[in-house]
Motif scaffolding. Sequence first.
Motif, PDB file in Angstrom:
ATOM      1  N   ASP A  33       0.723  -1.185  -0.106  1.00  8.07           N
ATOM      2  CA  ASP A  33      -0.124   0.044  -0.050  1.00  8.07           C
ATOM      3  C   ASP A  33       0.799   1.235  -0.032  1.00  8.07           C
ATOM      4  OD1 ASP A  33      -1.357  -2.361   0.888  1.00  8.07           O
ATOM      5  OD2 ASP A  33      -2.317  -1.284   2.682  1.00  8.07           O
TER       6      ASP A  33
ATOM      7  N   MET B 207       6.449  -5.255   8.452  1.00 16.25           N
ATOM      8  CA  MET B 207       6.098  -4.057   7.369  1.00 16.25           C
ATOM      9  C   MET B 207       6.961  -2.831   8.108  1.00 16.25           C
ATOM     10  SD  MET B 207       4.444  -3.984   4.775  1.00 16.25           S
ATOM     11  CE  MET B 207       4.922  -5.713   4.198  1.00 16.25           C
TER      12      MET B 207
ATOM     13  N   ASP C 189      -5.306   1.165   9.407  1.00 20.87           N
ATOM     14  CA  ASP C 189      -4.993   2.123   8.367  1.00 20.87           C
ATOM     15  C   ASP C 189      -5.935   3.185   8.686  1.00 20.87           C
ATOM     16  OD1 ASP C 189      -4.071  -0.415   7.531  1.00 20.87           O
ATOM     17  OD2 ASP C 189      -5.881  -0.721   6.208  1.00 20.87           O
TER      18      ASP C 189
ATOM     19  N   GLU D  92     -10.623  -2.427   4.482  1.00 18.87           N
ATOM     20  CA  GLU D  92      -9.094  -1.779   4.462  1.00 18.87           C
ATOM     21  C   GLU D  92      -8.891  -0.411   3.930  1.00 18.87           C
ATOM     22  OE1 GLU D  92      -6.185  -5.745   4.949  1.00 18.87           O
ATOM     23  OE2 GLU D  92      -6.921  -5.564   2.819  1.00 18.87           O
TER      24      GLU D  92
ATOM     25  N   TRP E  45      -1.657   0.653  -5.051  1.00 17.85           N
ATOM     26  CA  TRP E  45      -0.725  -0.106  -5.210  1.00 17.85           C
ATOM     27  C   TRP E  45      -1.175  -1.228  -6.250  1.00 17.85           C
ATOM     28  CZ3 TRP E  45      -1.514  -5.169  -1.816  1.00 17.85           C
ATOM     29  CH2 TRP E  45      -0.681  -6.067  -1.985  1.00 17.85           C
TER      30      TRP E  45
HETATM   31  C1  FRU Z   1      -3.986  -3.734   2.659  1.00 19.57           C
HETATM   32  C2  FRU Z   1      -3.322  -4.034   3.925  1.00 19.57           C
HETATM   33  C3  FRU Z   1      -3.656  -2.929   4.948  1.00 19.57           C
HETATM   34  C4  FRU Z   1      -2.572  -3.378   5.961  1.00 19.57           C
HETATM   35  C5  FRU Z   1      -1.396  -3.526   5.082  1.00 19.57           C
HETATM   36  C6  FRU Z   1      -0.303  -4.303   5.589  1.00 19.57           C
HETATM   37  O1  FRU Z   1      -3.109  -4.275   1.700  1.00 19.57           O
HETATM   38  O2  FRU Z   1      -3.453  -5.175   4.319  1.00 19.57           O
HETATM   39  O3  FRU Z   1      -5.057  -3.172   5.593  1.00 19.57           O
HETATM   40  O4  FRU Z   1      -2.303  -2.026   6.750  1.00 19.57           O
HETATM   41  O5  FRU Z   1      -1.830  -3.853   4.065  1.00 19.57           O
HETATM   42  O6  FRU Z   1       0.791  -4.310   4.939  1.00 19.57           O
END
Ligand code: FRU
Length: 435
Positions: free
Chosen positions: A16, A43, A152, A204, A282
Amino acid sequence: MKDMIHLKAPGNWINDPNGFIYYNGNYHLFYQHFPYAPRWGTMHWGHAVSKDLVNWEHKGIALFPTKYEDQNGCFSGSALEHDGHMYIYFTGVHYNKPDPDDIHLCLDDKFESSQLMMVSDDGFQFDNFNGKKLIIPPITDKKIGDRAHTRDPKVWRGKDAWYMVLGSKSETGNGKLLFFKSEDLSEWTMVNSVEKEGLGNMWECPDYFETEGGKVLLFSPMGFINDGKRYAEQSICMNVAFDEETCTMNLSGEYQFLDYGQDLYAPQSTLDEEGRRTVIAWMRMPEAVDGKWNGMFCIPRVVEVEDGHIYFRPHPNVGRQFCRRIESPQEAGKAGYRVSFDLKDGETVNIGGYKIFRKGDRICTDRSEVFCDCGNYRMQFFTPEVKEGYSLDVYVDDNLIEVFVNNGEYVISNIVYGLKKEIFAECMVEIFTIE
Ligand code: FRU
């Protein structure tokens, strides 16, 4: 390291876009990044900057895990400017049950999510050790939201206060949004929530904004198309009503896909230098390119609403780059080319093995000749019936084709592999590359 037109993973993995903002004369684009392998894992926030949304410079890693709350990842979030500072909001993830064979993954969905913030004085330095503040601890009341799947944060300035929306899921498995309010950007109070049946099971990356033509919600429901093919998760958008006082949001349930190619995901918007609502997203890739990098972003798109229809038009900074007329893709530079044409019913344009054709009032694409043999992915795509003509602008890069129909009435974007540098067209086409 530099990229032009499309920002790509600097190596390994990205997903993302995060913290997209025009700040102090630069566009900053952060993104979900796993720096150790071309696959998803713990991440970090990677960071790139641009003066014009066309030329991008990679700046390395901005955020990385340092606290109990974000030990297993700094998940997606947003940025804003206040009093000259850059405020960053993101989700910290802590695994209760890490996979002993792969600590970058968690077992049985056993993890908790908190919301954190950080302030940077210049948008280039980030105090990961001392600068993170916990603002919303994990949700423990199932009636409110999910302890693991609440994340998010997108923050925006309303009339008299700051607002935050989080994506979540309800006890009964519906997608859900949680709304918070703050006077000072640091103390947050939950005000309201909204959920809806039949639109996936976890929402999300929600993003809410007002345009001249109306108020818009973008979000990315998981479990949205359940036909066993990739991807089940899709990004959709809809016109909504939102009342700041009560944080009441009315969702009609009528939606458009942001992109009918179904590879685009997790869009995030900001205002550009001129105040245009601009979204970037993305582009999901099933395989790493040359085994080295996986993940790239679409070209920035300007969002406009007219008569309830939500348009995603190529950002003019990008569009105007493609002005040098060429005869064949062989003459195009590294940043690719644009092909423009009008399609009559039944006509096909074949761009290096990727077919674009018209069937009645729908524009269709087929990537089956230029895709990897890598699982259960969709190969054919089509728009709803178009209303405004059959005029197409197709942006072609080595691994991504973006088909803008009628300047953004609909868009189909597809990841491709092994595209050839040739075009066979049943109609007149014009090809342009960058000066
Ligand atoms: C969406 C997601 C978000 C999360 C992130 C983790 O692609 O799953 O909800 O914050 O990617 O990498």
